[in-house]
Design a protein around this motif. Structure first.
Motif, PDB file in Angstrom:
ATOM      1  N   ASP A  36       0.823  -1.082  -0.254  1.00  0.00           N
ATOM      2  CA  ASP A  36       0.307  -0.040  -0.259  1.00  0.00           C
ATOM      3  C   ASP A  36       0.692   1.273   0.385  1.00  0.00           C
ATOM      4  OD1 ASP A  36      -1.876   2.316   0.863  1.00  0.00           O
ATOM      5  OD2 ASP A  36      -2.565   1.391   2.429  1.00  0.00           O
ATOM      6  N   TYR A  37       1.313   1.529  -1.316  1.00  0.00           N
ATOM      7  CA  TYR A  37       2.151   3.108  -1.538  1.00  0.00           C
ATOM      8  C   TYR A  37       1.452   3.785  -1.034  1.00  0.00           C
ATOM      9  CZ  TYR A  37       0.066   3.767  -5.677  1.00  0.00           C
ATOM     10  OH  TYR A  37      -0.423   3.786  -6.778  1.00  0.00           O
ATOM     11  N   GLY A  38       0.022   4.046  -0.571  1.00  0.00           N
ATOM     12  CA  GLY A  38      -0.215   5.480  -0.305  1.00  0.00           C
ATOM     13  C   GLY A  38      -0.303   5.663   1.194  1.00  0.00           C
ATOM     14  N   ARG A  39       0.100   4.013   2.219  1.00  0.00           N
ATOM     15  CA  ARG A  39       1.239   4.574   3.500  1.00  0.00           C
ATOM     16  C   ARG A  39       2.162   4.559   3.526  1.00  0.00           C
ATOM     17  NH1 ARG A  39      -1.876  -0.068   5.731  1.00  0.00           N
ATOM     18  NH2 ARG A  39      -1.212  -0.497   6.765  1.00  0.00           N
ATOM     19  N   PRO A  78       4.861   5.699   0.906  1.00  0.00           N
ATOM     20  CA  PRO A  78       5.377   6.475  -0.380  1.00  0.00           C
ATOM     21  C   PRO A  78       6.246   6.135  -0.701  1.00  0.00           C
ATOM     22  CG  PRO A  78       4.718   7.543   1.214  1.00  0.00           C
ATOM     23  CD  PRO A  78       4.868   6.728   2.180  1.00  0.00           C
ATOM     24  N   ALA A  93       5.923   3.670  -3.735  1.00  0.00           N
ATOM     25  CA  ALA A  93       4.750   4.230  -4.400  1.00  0.00           C
ATOM     26  C   ALA A  93       5.699   4.452  -6.620  1.00  0.00           C
ATOM     27  CB  ALA A  93       5.173   5.982  -4.659  1.00  0.00           C
ATOM     28  N   ARG A 137      -3.845  -3.420   2.468  1.00  0.00           N
ATOM     29  CA  ARG A 137      -4.422  -1.742   2.517  1.00  0.00           C
ATOM     30  C   ARG A 137      -5.508  -2.002   3.712  1.00  0.00           C
ATOM     31  NH1 ARG A 137      -4.020  -1.802  -2.382  1.00  0.00           N
ATOM     32  NH2 ARG A 137      -2.522   0.527  -3.348  1.00  0.00           N
TER      33      ARG A 137
END
Length: 182
Positions: free
Chosen positions: A78-81, A83, A86, A182
């Motif tokens: 989960d690259y939102g959490r 970065p 990303a 996620r």
């Protein structure tokens, strides 16, 4: 969180997938599969276990590719959490470390779930018919150990798969950071 991969379920069929590189190029299981087999490596950019071995892995993947084993790396975190993982950072990471195989984004994490990946790094080595033959570690080098006299377990196992269609009976699971779900 530290995790270990599962033991090899010999012959388990490689799930189909279709994923994109950060630049938008599509790759599937069938396009990655080589005439002698396939190696899928679940990795990411920020994991200290991956960082410790990425240069050795990149070199081994080039060797495997030359042997007719198709290779790809997949980033499922989960690259939102996180970065650092990303897609734009994946391009930089691959370039810095000489990763020449497709580095694919598992945006919805469905491929990691289908494969049963649990950690980074997590390796899945398949024979030419798409049956699982290796689910072990890269080598016998610890995170802070000198790799100069390493035993390249994944490389040797996949050479065996390319030659005989069978992976080694004894395999030591990979260890690393848990996939960031996620």
């Amino acid at each position: 969180m530290l995790s270990k991969s599962q033991v090899c379920d010999f012959g388990w069929p490689a799930p189909e997938f279709s994923l994109l590189t950060p630049s938008g190029k599509s790759h599937s299981r069938d396009s990655i599969m080589g005439p002698k087999g396939m190696l899928i490596a679940f990795i990411c950019n920020h994991c200290p276990y991956v960082i410790a071995l990425i240069d050795r892995l990149a070199k081994d993947l080039k060797t495997l590719d030359a042997l007719g084993i198709g290779c790809a790396a997949i980033m499922s975190n989960d690259y939102g959490r996180y970065p650092a993982d990303a897609p734009e950072r994946m391009v930089e990471f691959a370039k810095v470390h000489g990763l020449s195989v497709p580095y694919l984004v598992d945006e919805d994490q469905s491929v990691a779930r289908a494969y049963g990946a649990v950690c980074t790094p997590d390796f899945f080595g398949f024979d030419a018919d798409g049956g699982l033959q290796y689910r072990g570690r890269l080598d016998d080098v610890g995170m802070r150990d000198d790799p100069s006299s390493r035993a390249p377990e994944l490389l040797n196992a996949m050479r065996q798969v390319a030659e005989t269609g069978k992976g080694p009976e004894h395999q030591i699971p990979s260890m690393g950071c848990s996939i960031k779900w996620r």
